[in-house]
Design a protein around this motif. Structure first.
Motif, short mmCIF file in Angstrom:
data_model
loop_
_atom_site.label_atom_id
_atom_site.label_comp_id
_atom_site.label_asym_id
_atom_site.label_seq_id
_atom_site.Cartn_x
_atom_site.Cartn_y
_atom_site.Cartn_z
N LEU A 91 0.83 -1.20 0.00
CA LEU A 91 0.00 0.00 0.00
C LEU A 91 0.87 1.26 0.00
CD1 LEU A 91 -2.75 -1.01 2.61
CD2 LEU A 91 -2.73 -1.35 0.12
N ALA A 92 0.28 2.36 -0.44
CA ALA A 92 1.03 3.61 -0.60
C ALA A 92 1.68 4.07 0.70
CB ALA A 92 0.10 4.69 -1.15
N ILE A 144 -0.01 11.88 4.09
CA ILE A 144 -1.22 12.62 3.73
C ILE A 144 -1.81 12.06 2.43
CG2 ILE A 144 -2.19 14.87 3.11
CD1 ILE A 144 0.02 16.16 4.80
N ARG A 145 -0.98 12.07 1.40
CA ARG A 145 -1.42 11.51 0.11
C ARG A 145 -0.20 11.24 -0.75
NH1 ARG A 145 -2.19 17.03 -0.38
NH2 ARG A 145 -1.32 18.01 -2.26
N ALA A 146 -0.42 10.52 -1.84
CA ALA A 146 0.63 10.25 -2.82
C ALA A 146 0.20 10.79 -4.18
CB ALA A 146 0.90 8.75 -2.92
N GLU A 147 1.05 11.58 -4.78
CA GLU A 147 0.80 12.06 -6.14
C GLU A 147 1.52 11.12 -7.09
OE1 GLU A 147 1.87 16.16 -6.44
OE2 GLU A 147 0.46 16.78 -4.87
N VAL A 148 0.72 10.41 -7.91
CA VAL A 148 1.22 9.26 -8.67
C VAL A 148 1.02 9.47 -10.17
CG1 VAL A 148 1.07 6.76 -8.98
CG2 VAL A 148 0.58 7.78 -6.73
N LEU A 178 5.30 11.21 -5.71
CA LEU A 178 5.67 12.28 -4.79
C LEU A 178 4.79 12.13 -3.56
CD1 LEU A 178 7.13 14.90 -3.98
CD2 LEU A 178 5.32 16.15 -5.18
N PHE A 179 5.40 11.84 -2.40
CA PHE A 179 4.63 11.66 -1.18
C PHE A 179 4.48 12.99 -0.45
CE2 PHE A 179 6.44 7.39 -1.80
CZ PHE A 179 5.27 6.63 -1.74
N ARG A 180 3.25 13.28 -0.04
CA ARG A 180 2.96 14.43 0.80
C ARG A 180 2.76 13.93 2.22
NH1 ARG A 180 4.45 18.77 -2.24
NH2 ARG A 180 3.42 18.74 -4.29
N PHE A 181 3.45 14.54 3.20
CA PHE A 181 3.35 14.08 4.57
C PHE A 181 3.54 15.24 5.54
CE2 PHE A 181 7.81 14.27 3.76
CZ PHE A 181 8.45 14.48 4.98
N ASN A 182 3.18 15.03 6.79
CA ASN A 182 3.33 16.06 7.81
C ASN A 182 3.55 15.40 9.16
OD1 ASN A 182 3.34 18.63 9.03
ND2 ASN A 182 1.15 18.39 9.56
N SER A 210 -4.04 11.77 -7.39
CA SER A 210 -3.87 11.87 -5.95
C SER A 210 -4.44 10.61 -5.32
CB SER A 210 -4.57 13.11 -5.41
OG SER A 210 -4.37 13.22 -4.00
N GLU A 211 -3.59 9.84 -4.63
CA GLU A 211 -4.00 8.56 -4.06
C GLU A 211 -3.83 8.58 -2.53
OE1 GLU A 211 -5.45 6.39 -5.76
OE2 GLU A 211 -4.77 6.53 -7.85
N GLY A 212 -4.68 7.80 -1.85
CA GLY A 212 -4.63 7.73 -0.40
C GLY A 212 -3.84 6.54 0.10
N LYS A 213 -3.94 6.29 1.42
CA LYS A 213 -3.16 5.22 2.05
C LYS A 213 -3.46 3.85 1.46
CE LYS A 213 -2.70 7.38 6.62
NZ LYS A 213 -2.98 7.22 8.07
N ALA A 214 -4.69 3.62 1.03
CA ALA A 214 -5.10 2.29 0.59
C ALA A 214 -4.71 1.98 -0.85
CB ALA A 214 -6.61 2.12 0.77
N TYR A 215 -4.10 2.94 -1.54
CA TYR A 215 -3.70 2.69 -2.94
C TYR A 215 -2.60 1.64 -2.98
CZ TYR A 215 -1.44 3.41 -7.46
OH TYR A 215 -0.87 3.22 -8.69
#
Length: 365
Positions: A302-303, A319-323, A360-364, A346-351
């Protein structure tokens, strides 16, 4: 994730290992010249990474890698301790997949201690020792479970039934790999994996051929291919000695050699790529002007877990993955054009990350 190189003594395992790793260690032609396993890290050839670096104008490329383990030769009777077999069997138990080298050439200068008659016989000799080792491993497990089952625990009775099924399958000369292909019960599959059986490990076969072999007329190679026809096991012909010599050449001279031989690339590329697939691995990519990199994950990851392959903070603060798929990026020619065409998602954790995704992973945190 490791892939172990196994086979009879003096079939070219260490020569192949040296070719794969670019090692310069001398290879002896006597049995058991390898005792302690040698370990090497090998980059995975992937033209997509080079293309990504070109698109991004990246200065550095970091490929995915495969870890190879050169394990000493097994002989007939290894499961009973012949040739220090118990020690070497334990080394095989520690790897995740098997690369079985089978000799398909004749050389009177190389010592042989097993008077087998064909490459198929060579393979069967080693496979039989692994089967016997698995039977003994399961017998010990069965004795332990049988003692515990006196408590009338139904879970233990079911395990005894499974062990008996596995032992019957092995007694017939079959590997656990074939047992697993015949069932679709995931609970049973997980239980079998828990036993860490040698013949359950995925396997590929490298046919070590002569420097000047003819694939159409090589009887040894053709007999191996016929033996594995219809199975999931791939047979790859390689001249380990020739490849080891090529590996010692400077990079520019290697391409000259390939051009003279009218071949596109080293046959080792296929071995490495098949090893990567055999381990159930895929690559996703990240990149910028500084660096283009291939990251290794298991197929089906998973992402959010894939983000953790880069850094634990990426997974923890996901937060999300730009794929974008590599193919879409390649056609677009840049991230800007891929975004304009709507190819970046834009994909979430379950991708579930796919092979070749550029992310490109977006995180905080």
């Amino acid at each position: 994730m490791k892939i172990g190189i196994v086979g009879l003594p003096n079939v070219g395992k260490s020569t192949l290992f040296n070719a794969l790793t670019g090692a310069s260690a001398n290879v002896a032609n006597y049995p058991f010249c390898t005792i302690d396993p040698n370990i090497g890290i090998v980059p995975v050839p992937d033209p997509r990474l080079e293309r990504l670096a070109h698109i991004l104008h990246a200065k550095t490329l970091i490929p995915a890698v495969v870890e190879f383990v050169d394990i000493a030769g097994l002989v007939k009777g290894a499961s009973r301790g012949e040739g220090l077999g118990n020690q070497f069997l334990s080394h095989i138990r520690e790897v995740d997949a098997i690369l079985h080298v089978v000799r398909c050439f004749h050389d009177n200068l190389i010592t042989r201690i097993d008077e087998t008659t064909s490459p198929v016989d060579d393979f069967k000799t080693v496979e039989l020792e692994l089967i016997i080792a698995d039977i003994e491993h399961l017998e010990r497990r069965r004795n332990k479970v049988a003692r515990q089952a006196k408590s009338n625990d139904p879970v233990l009775f079911r395990e005894l039934e499974l062990i008996d099924r596995l032992m019957t399958h092995l007694d017939a000369g079959n590997s656990i790999r074939t047992f697993l292909t015949e069932i679709d019960d995931q609970e049973v599959i997980r239980q079998v994996e828990h036993y860490y059986l040698l013949t359950a490990k995925p396997i590929m076969v490298v046919a070590n051929v002569s420097d000047s072999f003819n694939q159409d007329n090589d009887s040894g190679l053709n007999s191996l291919k016929s033996f594995f026809e219809g199975s999931e096991t791939n047979v790859i012909p390689v001249s380990a000695r020739l490849e080891a010599e090529i590996a010692e050449l400077p990079e520019e001279d290697r391409q000259v050699f390939f051009d003279e031989m009218k071949i596109d690339k080293s046959s080792l590329d296929q071995v490495i790529q098949e090893s990567y697939r055999l381990l159930g691995l895929i690559s996703f990519f990240t990149g910028n002007e500084k660096e283009a990199r291939a990251w290794t994950i298991r197929k089906g990851t998973l992402a959010s877990r894939a983000a953790g392959a880069i850094h634990s903070d990426f997974e923890r603060g996901f937060i999300r993955a730009e794929v974008v798929s590599f193919d879409d990026l390649d056609v677009s020619g840049s991230f800007m054009r891929a975004r304009e065409k709507g190819r970046i998602r834009s994909e979430g954790k379950a991708y579930v990350v796919q092979d070749g995704d550029v992310i490109l992973f977006r995180f905080n945190v």
